[in-house]
Scaffold this motif. Structure first.
Motif, PDB file in Angstrom:
ATOM      1  N   MET A 539       0.846  -1.197   0.000  1.00 61.85           N
ATOM      2  CA  MET A 539       0.000   0.000   0.000  1.00 61.85           C
ATOM      3  C   MET A 539       0.879   1.243   0.000  1.00 61.85           C
ATOM      4  O   MET A 539       1.809   1.356   0.805  1.00 61.85           O
ATOM      5  CB  MET A 539      -0.909   0.012   1.229  1.00 61.85           C
ATOM      6  N   LEU A 540       0.595   2.167  -0.913  1.00 61.47           N
ATOM      7  CA  LEU A 540       1.294   3.445  -0.981  1.00 61.47           C
ATOM      8  C   LEU A 540       0.296   4.563  -0.689  1.00 61.47           C
ATOM      9  O   LEU A 540      -0.810   4.555  -1.221  1.00 61.47           O
ATOM     10  CB  LEU A 540       1.906   3.661  -2.364  1.00 61.47           C
ATOM     11  N   THR A 541       0.686   5.518   0.139  1.00 65.65           N
ATOM     12  CA  THR A 541      -0.233   6.602   0.481  1.00 65.65           C
ATOM     13  C   THR A 541       0.540   7.862   0.855  1.00 65.65           C
ATOM     14  O   THR A 541       1.672   7.785   1.341  1.00 65.65           O
ATOM     15  CB  THR A 541      -1.154   6.196   1.662  1.00 65.65           C
ATOM     16  N   GLY A 542      -0.094   8.985   0.612  1.00 67.60           N
ATOM     17  CA  GLY A 542       0.475  10.260   1.033  1.00 67.60           C
ATOM     18  C   GLY A 542       0.121  10.599   2.468  1.00 67.60           C
ATOM     19  O   GLY A 542       0.566  11.622   2.996  1.00 67.60           O
ATOM     20  N   ASP A 543      -0.663   9.756   3.138  1.00 67.84           N
ATOM     21  CA  ASP A 543      -1.065  10.003   4.520  1.00 67.84           C
ATOM     22  C   ASP A 543       0.130   9.870   5.472  1.00 67.84           C
ATOM     23  O   ASP A 543       1.190   9.349   5.111  1.00 67.84           O
ATOM     24  CB  ASP A 543      -2.157   9.016   4.941  1.00 67.84           C
ATOM     25  N   SER A 544      -0.099  10.275   6.685  1.00 64.91           N
ATOM     26  CA  SER A 544       0.944  10.202   7.708  1.00 64.91           C
ATOM     27  C   SER A 544       1.272   8.751   8.041  1.00 64.91           C
ATOM     28  O   SER A 544       0.487   7.839   7.770  1.00 64.91           O
ATOM     29  CB  SER A 544       0.479  10.914   8.978  1.00 64.91           C
ATOM     30  N   GLU A 545       2.423   8.563   8.665  1.00 61.28           N
ATOM     31  CA  GLU A 545       2.856   7.227   9.070  1.00 61.28           C
ATOM     32  C   GLU A 545       1.827   6.588  10.000  1.00 61.28           C
ATOM     33  O   GLU A 545       1.521   5.395   9.877  1.00 61.28           O
ATOM     34  CB  GLU A 545       4.211   7.326   9.770  1.00 61.28           C
ATOM     35  N   ARG A 546       1.270   7.384  10.905  1.00 64.12           N
ATOM     36  CA  ARG A 546       0.294   6.861  11.868  1.00 64.12           C
ATOM     37  C   ARG A 546      -0.946   6.327  11.165  1.00 64.12           C
ATOM     38  O   ARG A 546      -1.385   5.196  11.416  1.00 64.12           O
ATOM     39  CB  ARG A 546      -0.088   7.982  12.844  1.00 64.12           C
ATOM     40  N   THR A 547      -1.517   7.116  10.271  1.00 64.73           N
ATOM     41  CA  THR A 547      -2.722   6.693   9.557  1.00 64.73           C
ATOM     42  C   THR A 547      -2.426   5.499   8.650  1.00 64.73           C
ATOM     43  O   THR A 547      -3.209   4.536   8.596  1.00 64.73           O
ATOM     44  CB  THR A 547      -3.275   7.858   8.715  1.00 64.73           C
ATOM     45  N   ALA A 548      -1.299   5.541   7.941  1.00 63.19           N
ATOM     46  CA  ALA A 548      -0.948   4.461   7.014  1.00 63.19           C
ATOM     47  C   ALA A 548      -0.755   3.142   7.752  1.00 63.19           C
ATOM     48  O   ALA A 548      -1.203   2.084   7.293  1.00 63.19           O
ATOM     49  CB  ALA A 548       0.320   4.833   6.247  1.00 63.19           C
TER      50      ALA A 548
END
Length: 702
Positions: A539-548
């Motif tokens: 999974m790749l995301t621009g969200d924060s480490e916590r949310t990811a």
């Protein structure tokens, strides 16, 4: 419309319309109407029996009410008329097939022998002509074998065998042409535009209007990342346009005032005003059909290999026939070899298998732009997912609006919606929808809107700069600040939500909290993909480490990357490919486009950004991720079928040749068994690859 229920089971209705006859146009209208009803998963209309089969979820009474209210002449119904329909095509080829079969048997039963001979000679002329043409050009192709088989049979006065060979060849060609045209037609309609509203530019405003209201001469505004809905001429602005869907060009093309742009292409950079020159969608459809039919690069490696192998085997068949005669001095045995070749089945069955697989995929709302992409899906061992709008729910919602600086929630949501509606994405759609639900009118109060990829949006409202986007964009790039005395309020922002930051005049004005729930089927999809041979999910995301980390743990992916930019996604995909992996990338936004291009197969969500859909090799509907499982199963089933076709063709036809040389089979018998096997394997190649009932059950489960 009066109708009665013929059969009913859980989630399925079969109703018969109370009318004596249903035209093709009426069937198309009814089917389009039913498909557009809330809760309807699938609807098919059979015009010959005036029946409709409806699969649905939810309240049965709503479906019954919709059928009762249906009227062919209602404006809301006539507006659904499809530009193109495969129904007329199917009817045409059904009648051709039945006509050929009836004609063949009628002539065999009722024509006197001399007339049958004359008819056979007349029908043989096109075959002999094609074979002679190949001989003149010194090309050893399958047409030459067909001509020799028919010609030698007639020289031996075996007109019955010659007629049977030609009949089977005609049927095979008709079925191939039918399947090819239907697959191309289905694919073209799937790839046709799905644009419903456009920005009409008038002298003093920009107005969002239905596409059907646009006429030739109107001027429309198209912004970066959006699809150009109609053919036209640029009259304002300079843009870079991705025309790959029509021309195959890999690089975007600069378009300036006075240059032409075409429906279905996508603006990668800039905004422009277009004067419409073609209001009909016909041109787009025809261009897609032409592109599909002419593009050799869309063929799978297996399909191309079969076509090349078919022609390469022709000389060996001729040599085998000559060698058989040289060894046995028996014309019958030599002719038995000539009557059987590997080319027909290879050249006919493999393309049919690929096109039929593409057609079958379209039944599950999956658009595949070429056979080679199905082959890559079957070989893939790694799937990379974008998070927002793919693994998470396709429809994020605004949970809270937290204003700063004494501003009101409604005013800040109104401003945010005014900017976000220009660049549709899942989070942007959530903002616009929240404003609509609160009945907040957000008239165009800003100047030109600028979209900064993976960061946010910038504009001017009442002479103040307004920006909306990520924390990085607002606080680091734009150097905005938190209002004095509200740092504690900012630090207490709820951590369970994704945050969209709005700043006005360099000061934080509001934080919009977005709830982005995980798709209910996501965990089961991961398990199903692993069962189908996928070794790694990322999974790749621009969200924060916590949310990811929280989402990754919940969905069960093998690995994840947080706070990534578009170029980071593309770089990750390229690294995986360089390591020897075959990679599928699944995404839905403008920022996923580089990664979709970099992957072996790019898969886009159908309601995502237009540029993502155009760049992607495959598009799946947004309703259910189990379509990805269906895609994998179809792709694996296709490769399995192709391999089994190879084994059957080589084994069966090799046996026929051997039996012919040994004198066990007569030429007529060899020809009949060869052609029947070719027809049989072709018909098998047109059948579905996966169990539709099981797949439908998965797609209906949420």
């Amino acid at each position: 419309m009066k109708a009665f229920i013929e059969h009913e089971s859980r989630g399925r209705l079969r109703v018969r319309m109370k009318q004596y006859r249903m035209t093709l146009e009426q069937a198309d209208l009814l089917e389009a109407y039913l498909q557009n009803q809330p809760g309807v998963l699938n609807a098919s209309v059979h015009e010959r029996t005036c029946c409709a089969v409806i699969r649905y979820i939810g309240d049965r009474e709503n479906i019954i009410r919709a059928i009762a209210q249906f009227n062919y002449t209602a404006p809301s119904v006539t507006a659904l008329t499809p530009t193109h329909s495969g129904r007329a095509l199917n009817r045409e080829y059904q009648e051709k097939l039945v006509g050929k079969v009836i004609t063949k048997f009628a002539c065999t039963l009722f024509l006197p022998a001399p007339l049958q001979i004359a008819r056979t000679i007349w029908l043989s002329l096109p075959f002999l002509g094609r074979g002679l043409k190949r001989l003149i050009h010194r090309e050893l192709k399958v047409e030459l074998l067909d001509a020799l088989s028919i010609g030698v049979s007639m020289v031996r006065r075996d007109f019955s065998t010659a007629g049977s060979v030609m009949f089977l060849l005609d049927i095979g060609e008709l079925l191939e042409e039918w399947t090819h045209k239907k697959s191309v037609d289905d694919l073209a309609r799937c790839m046709s535009l799905n644009v419903k509203r456009v920005w009409l530019k008038t002298d003093d405003a920009e107005v969002l209007v239905p596409l059907s209201n646009i006429a030739v001469g109107d001027r429309i505004l198209v912004r970066m990342g959006n699809v150009i809905p109609l053919d036209g001429e640029v009259v304002e602005g300079e843009v870079m346009v991705n025309q790959a869907s029509l021309t195959g060009e890999s690089m975007p093309v600069a378009k300036r005032p006075g240059t032409q742009v075409y429906a279905g292409t996508v603006i990668e950079e800039g905004d422009c005003v277009i004067e419409v020159t073609q209001s009909s969608g016909e041109s787009r459809y025809d261009k897609i059909v032409s592109m599909i039919e002419q593009s050799e690069q869309l063929k799978s490696a297996a399909e191309s290999h079969a076509a090349n192998l078919a022609d390469k085997l022709v000389p060996y068949t001729l040599i085998g026939s000559a060698l058989s005669y040289a060894l046995t001095r028996n014309v019958t045995r030599a002719l038995s070899v000539l009557m059987v070749d590997f080319s027909c089945a290879l050249k006919l069955a493999m393309p049919l298998a690929v096109l039929s697989a593409m057609r079958e995929a379209s039944m599950y709302h999956i658009t595949v732009k070429g056979g080679k992409f199905l082959e890559a899906v079957a070989q893939a061992d790694t799937i990379v997912f974008d998070k927002t709008g793919t693994l998470t729910h396709a429809c994020p919602v605004v949970a809270r609006v937290i204003p700063f600086g004494g501003r009101s929630e409604d005013d800040m949501l109104r401003v945010a919606a005014c900017l976000e509606e220009h660049f549709p994405h899942s989070m942007a759609n959530a903002v616009v929808r929240a404003a609509r639900e609160r009945n907040l009118a957000h008239e165009e109060m800003h100047s030109q809107v600028e979209y900064i990829v993976a960061h946010g949006i910038s504009s001017m409202v009442e002479n103040k700069k307004v920006v909306i986007g990520s924390a990085h964009f607002i606080f680091e790039d734009e150097k905005c600040t938190v209002p004095a005395g509200e740092q504690e309020k900012y630090d207490a922002l709820p951590v369970e939500f994704s945050h969209l930051y709005l700043a006005i005049g360099g000061e934080l004005a509001a934080v919009i909290c977005i709830a982005d729930p995980l798709r209910p089927e996501a965990c089961d999809v991961m398990k199903a993909l692993r069962a189908l041979g996928i070794k790694r999910t990322v999974m790749l995301t621009g969200d924060s480490e916590r949310t990811a980390a929280a989402i990754a743990a919940e969905v069960g992916v093998d690995d994840y990357r947080a706070e990534v930019l578009p170029e980071d996604k593309a770089n990750f995909v390229e690294q995986e490919r360089a390591a020897g992996h075959t990679v599928i990338m699944l995404g839905d936004g403008i920022n996923d486009s580089p990664a979709l291009s970099a992957a072996n197969v790019g898969v886009a969500i159908s309601d995502g950004a237009a540029i993502a859909r155009e760049i992607a090799d495959i598009t799946i509907a947004a309703e259910n991720l189990f379509e990805l499982v269906a895609l994998r199963r179809i792709a694996q089933g296709l490769m399995s079928r192709i391999n089994s076709n190879y084994r059957f063709v080589i084994g069966f036809n090799g046996s026929l040749i051997g039996l012919g040389v040994a004198g066990v089979l007569a030429p007529a018998t060899s020809a009949m068994m060869h052609n029947l096997s070719t027809l049989g394997i072709s018909l098998r190649s047109m059948t579905n690859l996966i169990d539709s009932s099981e797949t439908t059950r998965l797609l209906e489960s949420k």
